[in-house]
Design an enzyme around this catalytic site. Structure first.
Site, PDB file in Angstrom:
ATOM      1  N   GLY A  20      22.804   8.523  16.014  1.00 23.62           N
ATOM      2  CA  GLY A  20      23.157   7.822  14.785  1.00 23.62           C
ATOM      3  C   GLY A  20      24.652   7.666  14.564  1.00 23.62           C
ATOM      4  O   GLY A  20      25.480   8.104  15.363  1.00 23.62           O
TER       5      GLY A  20
ATOM      6  N   ASP B 227      17.182   8.502  17.171  1.00 18.32           N
ATOM      7  CA  ASP B 227      16.379   9.293  18.108  1.00 18.32           C
ATOM      8  C   ASP B 227      15.632  10.435  17.431  1.00 18.32           C
ATOM      9  O   ASP B 227      14.497  10.756  17.809  1.00 18.32           O
ATOM     10  CB  ASP B 227      17.231   9.800  19.273  1.00 18.32           C
ATOM     11  CG  ASP B 227      18.520  10.490  18.854  1.00 18.32           C
ATOM     12  OD1 ASP B 227      18.705  10.790  17.659  1.00 18.32           O
ATOM     13  OD2 ASP B 227      19.370  10.725  19.738  1.00 18.32           O
TER      14      ASP B 227
END
Length: 451
Positions: free
Chosen positions: A83, A243
Site C-alpha cells: 500500500g 496485499d
C-alpha cells in the site's frame, strides 16, 4: 493443460519480491502453481529511493507470454501490491517517472509540519481512522508538494500501485478501495476520498479514478498488450488490491474472535469488523482502519515483520533459512529484546549495525553470534505481538481468543512457537501464499457473479 478448465493469473507483488501464480478450481478447492518469482528491489538514485514500475510491468508481460506459449486460456488477471505508494500520470497518459518507495526518507519529518500547517492530527484521525506512519500517501504527497516535485506538479491522475499496473494493461484509470484505504486520504464512513484532506496537498477528487470495489471487471488487455504477449482480450479484475486485504480474505470468518497476523516483510495484526473503530483509545494506540472485502474493516496495526531478519540475512550472504532458524532454535531465550518498530530499523545501511547501535544506546550487550541474533529478532517480534494482541483484546467489539497466521511467516515454526508462548493463546496457521489465494478467490467469484 485442459482448455475447458478456467485458469486465473494472480500477480502478487510484495515490497521485496513478486510472483505470478496460476490458479484453478479442482474439487471445490483452489489449486495454485507458481509461474514466476522475481526480486523487487528498491532503487537508490539521485538522492531518492524508487520502485521500478516498468520492471514490474515487464514481469507481468513475461507471465502472460509464458501462459500463451503453454496454450493456457486465462479467464482473468488480478493484481495486488503493498500500500501507500503511487504513480503520477500526465495529461498525455504517460507515467511521470518511477514512483517513490515508502522507505524514501523524504517524509521522515513531514508529519509534524503537516499537523502544524495543514490539519491537526486529531482531525486527520477522525476523518480516516488510519495509523500515523510517515510514508502514508497523505504525507508523501505533502512532502512532494513542499519539495516542488515536478511529477506531482504535472500530474493529471494519481494511481496507487496496483491501479497503475492495471492502467498499463488496460488503459483504464481506477481507484481500488482497499489499497486507497491505506493512504490516509480515504474516509471509511463515506467510502471515498476526503476532499478536505485532498485540498491540503493541492489535489481534488478528479485527480483520482472512480472508486472501484474488489471483484469489479475493469476492462480487457489492450491491443498492444495482446500483441506483445500473444494473449487474447483477457479481463483484468480489480481484486483486493492491497496485499493484506487479499491475504485476510483467506482468514476463517467463523469462529469470530480470531486475531489475524499477516506475516511477511511487514506484520499486520488485527481483526475483521463490520464497522471502523475510531475512538480516543484507538487514536492513542495508533491503530488503523483499512478496507476489506464486502465493505468490512480490517482493524489492525502495522508492525515490522521479517524485514529486520531478511536484511541481516542479506548482509550474511543469504544463508538458508533452515541454517539460521535451526541455529536460533537451539539458543536460549534472549536476555534482552528490542522494539522492532523503532525508526532506526526503517532502512539503515547496515541492519546488524543498527541493532548493535540500539543495544549500545540502551547500555546492553549485543548478541554475540548469528544464531543468538536471529533468536533475539524473533523474541523481539513475539514480544511486540504480545503487546498488540493485548490491545486488540481491549479494543475488539467481540471476545478475542487465538491468532491465525497467514503469509510467508506462517512457515516459521520457531517464531510461531514464540508467539504462542508470549501471547498465551492458541496459534494456528493458514496459507503461506494467502495473498495469492485471496487474489484468486476474488477473481473466481467475479467470474461467477458476472456470468
Amino acid at each position: 493443460m485442459n482448455n475447458e478448465q478456467c485458469y486465473y493469473l494472480a500477480v502478487d507483488l510484495g515490497a521485496t519480491s513478486g510472483r505470478t501464480i496460476l490458479g484453478w478450481e479442482h474439487d471445490g478447492a483452489i489449486e495454485m502453481k507458481e509461474l514466476t518469482r522475481f526480486d523487487n528491489p528498491i532503487i537508490e538514485a539521485t538522492g531518492h529511493f524508487y520502485w521500478d514500475i516498468y520492471a514490474l510491468y515487464h514481469e507481468i508481460i513475461k507471465a502472460l507470454q509464458l501462459t500463451a506459449r503453454q496454450h493456457i486460456t486465462l479467464s482473468s488477471i488480478g493484481i495486488d501490491t503493498w500500500g501507500c505508494d503511487f504513480v503520477c500520470l500526465g495529461h498525455d497518459g504517460q507515467l511521470l517517472r518511477n514512483p517513490f518507495s515508502y522507505r524514501d526518507p523524504h517524509t521522515a519529518t513531514v508529519m509534524d509540519t503537516y499537523f502544524e500547517k495543514a490539519l491537526p492530527k486529531e482531525t486527520v484521525y477522525e476523518k480516516t481512522g488510519v495509523q500515523f506512519m510517515p510514508f502514508n500517501s497523505l504525507f508523501q504527497l505533502y512532502a512532494m508538494r513542499q519539495d516542488g516535485n515536478s511529477a506531482l506538479a504535472q500530474a493529471d491522475k494519481i494511481l496507487f500501485m496496483p491501479d497503475a499496473l492495471i492502467y498499463m494493461l488496460t488503459g483504464k484509470v481506477i481507484c481500488e478501495y482497499t489499497v486507497a484505504s491505506t493512504s490516509q486520504i480515504l474516509n471509511p464512513h463515506t467510502h471515498d476520498l476526503d476532499e478536505d484532506l485532498l485540498r491540503t496537498v493541492g489535489l481534488t477528487r478528479s485527480h483520482f479514478g472512480p472508486m472501484t470495489m474488489p471483484g469489479t471487471v475493469v476492462d480487457t488487455l489492450t491491443d498492444e498488450v495482446q500483441r506483445i504477449t500473444g494473449q487474447t482480450a483477457i479481463p483484468v479484475v480489480a481484486v483486493a488490491g492491497h496485499d493484506t486485504a487479499s491475504a485476510v480474505a483467506t482468514v476463517p470468518a467463523d469462529p469470530a474472535g480470531l486475531v489475524f497476523l499477516s506475516s511477511g516483510t511487514w506484520s499486520l495484526m488485527g481483526i475483521v469488523t463490520p464497522q471502523p473503530i475510531i475512538n480516543e483509545r484507538s487514536y492513542e494506540l495508533n491503530f488503523t482502519n483499512e478496507g476489506g472485502l464486502n465493505s468490512t474493516t480490517r482493524f489492525l496495526k502495522n508492525l515490522c515483520g521479517m524485514w529486520i531478519y531478511e536484511r541481516c540475512r542479506e548482509e550474511w550472504g543469504k544463508p538458508s533459512h533452515d541454517e539460521l532458524i535451526g541455529g536460533a532454535s537451539e539458543c536460549p531465550p534472549s536476555p534482552h529484546t528490542f522494539n522492532p518498530d523503532d525508526a532506526c530499523f526503517a532502512n539503515p545501511p547496515s541492519m546488524t549495525q543498527a541493532i548493535s547501535d540500539y543495544f549500545n544506546r540502551q547500555g546492553l550487550p549485543m548478541p554475540e553470534t548469528r544464531a543468538a541474533l536471529v533468536r533475539c529478532i524473533f523474541d523481539s517480534l513475539a514480544q511486540r505481538y504480545k503487546q498488540v494482541y493485548e490491545w486488540l483484546k481491549e479494543l475488539s467489539p467481540y471476545p478475542v481468543d487465538g491468532i491465525y497466521i497467514i503469509g510467508g511467516g506462517s512457515r516459521n515454526q520457531l517464531l510461531n512457537r514464540l508467539t504462542a508462548e508470549a501471547c498465551g493463546c492458541t496459534v494456528s496457521c493458514g496459507y503461506s501464499e494467502a495473498t495469492a489465494y485471496g487474489n484468486l478467490t476474488v477473481q473466481i467469484a467475479s467470474r461467477k457473479n458476472n456470468k
